[in-house]
Design a protein around this motif. Structure first.
Motif, PDB file in Angstrom:
ATOM      1  N   GLU A  85       0.814  -1.208   0.000  1.00 34.52           N
ATOM      2  CA  GLU A  85       0.000   0.000   0.000  1.00 34.52           C
ATOM      3  C   GLU A  85       0.851   1.262   0.000  1.00 34.52           C
ATOM      4  O   GLU A  85       0.373   2.354  -0.364  1.00 34.52           O
ATOM      5  CB  GLU A  85      -0.942   0.008   1.213  1.00 34.52           C
ATOM      6  CG  GLU A  85      -0.269   0.227   2.572  1.00 34.52           C
ATOM      7  CD  GLU A  85       0.360  -1.032   3.147  1.00 34.52           C
ATOM      8  OE1 GLU A  85       0.904  -0.950   4.252  1.00 34.52           O
ATOM      9  OE2 GLU A  85       0.284  -2.085   2.487  1.00 34.52           O
ATOM     10  N   CYS A  86       2.122   1.131   0.397  1.00 34.09           N
ATOM     11  CA  CYS A  86       3.005   2.302   0.452  1.00 34.09           C
ATOM     12  C   CYS A  86       3.285   2.869  -0.929  1.00 34.09           C
ATOM     13  O   CYS A  86       3.547   4.064  -1.076  1.00 34.09           O
ATOM     14  CB  CYS A  86       4.320   1.945   1.133  1.00 34.09           C
ATOM     15  SG  CYS A  86       4.162   1.503   2.876  1.00 34.09           S
ATOM     16  N   VAL A  87       3.270   2.027  -1.946  1.00 35.56           N
ATOM     17  CA  VAL A  87       3.618   2.473  -3.289  1.00 35.56           C
ATOM     18  C   VAL A  87       2.440   2.418  -4.250  1.00 35.56           C
ATOM     19  O   VAL A  87       2.564   2.846  -5.397  1.00 35.56           O
ATOM     20  CB  VAL A  87       4.781   1.631  -3.860  1.00 35.56           C
ATOM     21  CG1 VAL A  87       6.045   1.845  -3.033  1.00 35.56           C
ATOM     22  CG2 VAL A  87       4.429   0.150  -3.863  1.00 35.56           C
ATOM     23  N   ARG A  88       1.326   1.908  -3.779  1.00 41.11           N
ATOM     24  CA  ARG A  88       0.156   1.800  -4.653  1.00 41.11           C
ATOM     25  C   ARG A  88      -0.359   3.193  -5.021  1.00 41.11           C
ATOM     26  O   ARG A  88      -0.478   4.080  -4.171  1.00 41.11           O
ATOM     27  CB  ARG A  88      -0.932   0.988  -3.961  1.00 41.11           C
ATOM     28  CG  ARG A  88      -2.140   0.681  -4.848  1.00 41.11           C
ATOM     29  CD  ARG A  88      -3.162  -0.148  -4.099  1.00 41.11           C
ATOM     30  NE  ARG A  88      -2.620  -1.448  -3.715  1.00 41.11           N
ATOM     31  CZ  ARG A  88      -2.654  -1.936  -2.474  1.00 41.11           C
ATOM     32  NH1 ARG A  88      -3.188  -1.221  -1.500  1.00 41.11           N
ATOM     33  NH2 ARG A  88      -2.141  -3.119  -2.211  1.00 41.11           N
ATOM     34  N   ASP A  89      -0.624   3.404  -6.294  1.00 41.77           N
ATOM     35  CA  ASP A  89      -1.180   4.663  -6.816  1.00 41.77           C
ATOM     36  C   ASP A  89      -0.209   5.830  -6.706  1.00 41.77           C
ATOM     37  O   ASP A  89      -0.616   6.986  -6.868  1.00 41.77           O
ATOM     38  CB  ASP A  89      -2.494   5.023  -6.106  1.00 41.77           C
ATOM     39  CG  ASP A  89      -3.572   3.971  -6.270  1.00 41.77           C
ATOM     40  OD1 ASP A  89      -3.614   3.343  -7.353  1.00 41.77           O
ATOM     41  OD2 ASP A  89      -4.357   3.753  -5.327  1.00 41.77           O
ATOM     42  N   GLU A  90       1.071   5.559  -6.434  1.00 47.64           N
ATOM     43  CA  GLU A  90       2.072   6.631  -6.388  1.00 47.64           C
ATOM     44  C   GLU A  90       3.017   6.456  -7.567  1.00 47.64           C
ATOM     45  O   GLU A  90       3.668   5.422  -7.698  1.00 47.64           O
ATOM     46  CB  GLU A  90       2.864   6.591  -5.078  1.00 47.64           C
ATOM     47  CG  GLU A  90       2.061   6.914  -3.831  1.00 47.64           C
ATOM     48  CD  GLU A  90       1.733   8.397  -3.727  1.00 47.64           C
ATOM     49  OE1 GLU A  90       2.133   9.164  -4.618  1.00 47.64           O
ATOM     50  OE2 GLU A  90       1.052   8.778  -2.750  1.00 47.64           O
ATOM     51  N   PRO A  91       3.123   7.457  -8.466  1.00 50.90           N
ATOM     52  CA  PRO A  91       4.007   7.311  -9.620  1.00 50.90           C
ATOM     53  C   PRO A  91       5.484   7.239  -9.241  1.00 50.90           C
ATOM     54  O   PRO A  91       6.271   6.561  -9.899  1.00 50.90           O
ATOM     55  CB  PRO A  91       3.724   8.566 -10.454  1.00 50.90           C
ATOM     56  CG  PRO A  91       3.163   9.546  -9.470  1.00 50.90           C
ATOM     57  CD  PRO A  91       2.401   8.726  -8.466  1.00 50.90           C
ATOM     58  N   SER A  92       5.871   7.921  -8.188  1.00 50.85           N
ATOM     59  CA  SER A  92       7.258   7.905  -7.732  1.00 50.85           C
ATOM     60  C   SER A  92       7.286   7.905  -6.213  1.00 50.85           C
ATOM     61  O   SER A  92       6.542   8.644  -5.570  1.00 50.85           O
ATOM     62  CB  SER A  92       8.038   9.114  -8.249  1.00 50.85           C
ATOM     63  OG  SER A  92       8.132   9.104  -9.653  1.00 50.85           O
ATOM     64  N   VAL A  93       8.153   7.067  -5.650  1.00 51.98           N
ATOM     65  CA  VAL A  93       8.308   6.972  -4.197  1.00 51.98           C
ATOM     66  C   VAL A  93       9.802   6.820  -3.898  1.00 51.98           C
ATOM     67  O   VAL A  93      10.506   6.074  -4.586  1.00 51.98           O
ATOM     68  CB  VAL A  93       7.540   5.763  -3.614  1.00 51.98           C
ATOM     69  CG1 VAL A  93       7.831   5.608  -2.125  1.00 51.98           C
ATOM     70  CG2 VAL A  93       6.048   5.929  -3.825  1.00 51.98           C
ATOM     71  N   LEU A  94      10.258   7.527  -2.878  1.00 48.59           N
ATOM     72  CA  LEU A  94      11.632   7.349  -2.429  1.00 48.59           C
ATOM     73  C   LEU A  94      11.634   6.390  -1.248  1.00 48.59           C
ATOM     74  O   LEU A  94      10.886   6.562  -0.287  1.00 48.59           O
ATOM     75  CB  LEU A  94      12.237   8.690  -1.984  1.00 48.59           C
ATOM     76  CG  LEU A  94      13.613   8.585  -1.311  1.00 48.59           C
ATOM     77  CD1 LEU A  94      14.650   8.109  -2.316  1.00 48.59           C
ATOM     78  CD2 LEU A  94      14.026   9.914  -0.696  1.00 48.59           C
ATOM     79  N   LEU A  95      12.498   5.366  -1.324  1.00 46.00           N
ATOM     80  CA  LEU A  95      12.669   4.420  -0.225  1.00 46.00           C
ATOM     81  C   LEU A  95      14.006   4.711   0.444  1.00 46.00           C
ATOM     82  O   LEU A  95      15.054   4.663  -0.209  1.00 46.00           O
ATOM     83  CB  LEU A  95      12.635   2.984  -0.741  1.00 46.00           C
ATOM     84  CG  LEU A  95      12.885   1.872   0.289  1.00 46.00           C
ATOM     85  CD1 LEU A  95      11.785   1.855   1.339  1.00 46.00           C
ATOM     86  CD2 LEU A  95      12.980   0.517  -0.397  1.00 46.00           C
TER      87      LEU A  95
END
Length: 225
Positions: A85-95
């Motif tokens: 769910e952390c990356v769902r529907d997000e075009p870009s995410v920084l981990l």
């Protein structure tokens, strides 16, 4: 030493799961993203030795283990197997996986030493322990000189600023894209990041076992298939 600790960990897992002490296992482990490609082959060979089976004693009990396979995964990314769910529907995410001495960064598209102990000693003459520092930074109760506690809290904010600055200097704009913060330093950032920092959405994975749990889930899915 790491290999001996791995054997002890296998024994602990067998005991926890109430499995037979003579059994086959699949090891799931991780490496930092920056060195994953370079070290994967050597690390797998280190864990997957030819001396089969492993016969050893741990806490007065005998074990005979045959390692069937070793699966390696990049640290940080594997933890998202538990939290899609952390990356769902997000075009870009920084981990950002923040450990005791390192910060591993990875952007998903569709070395930080602890200076607090020395700072407290320099200003108060007191030698506080890592556990005391951790409790203060996490807002938990701890019997300590108020001056030392104030220094720790102040250093916690400086630590946060240092991490955020390093991430931004590495070319990742925390004000523009969401970020998933995990590892031992996640709880510190969660407590010391303020609205004034102007960051985009942050997701904190404060479970220090998140990577290991991610490895286990992925291997479980692979074995099921």
């Amino acid at each position: 030493n790491y290999y001996l600790l791995t054997m002890a960990a296998i024994a602990q897992e067998i005991r926890y799961r109430r499995e037979e002490r003579k059994t086959d296992v699949v090891l799931a482990a991780g490496l930092p993203l920056a060195s994953f490609g370079r070290e994967k082959k050597g690390f797998r060979e280190y864990l997957f030795r030819k001396e089969q089976s492993l016969r050893f004693r741990y806490e007065d009990e005998s074990y005979e283990i045959r390692i069937q396979d070793v699966k390696l995964f990049p640290q940080g990314y594997s933890a998202l197997a538990l939290h899609p769910e952390c990356v769902r529907d997000e075009p870009s995410v920084l981990l950002a996986d923040i450990g005791g001495w390192t910060v591993d960064l990875m952007r998903l598209d569709n070395s930080v030493p602890n200076e607090i102990t020395e700072q407290v000693r320099r200003n108060t003459g007191l030698s506080v322990t890592d556990i005391q520092i951790e409790r203060v930074l996490n807002g938990q109760s701890c019997s300590m000189d108020p001056a030392a506690k104030e220094i720790i809290v102040r250093q916690g904010r400086l630590y946060t600023e240092k991490i955020l600055s390093a991430i931004m200097e590495a070319g990742f704009d925390l004000k523009a894209i969401p970020s998933v913060i995990m590892g031992g330093g996640a709880s510190i950032l969660k407590r010391h990041v303020t609205p004034q920092d102007g960051l985009c959405r942050q997701i904190y994975l404060t479970d220090v076992h998140a990577n290991a749990s991610g490895y286990e889930r992925i291997v479980g899915q692979m074995c099921a298939k």
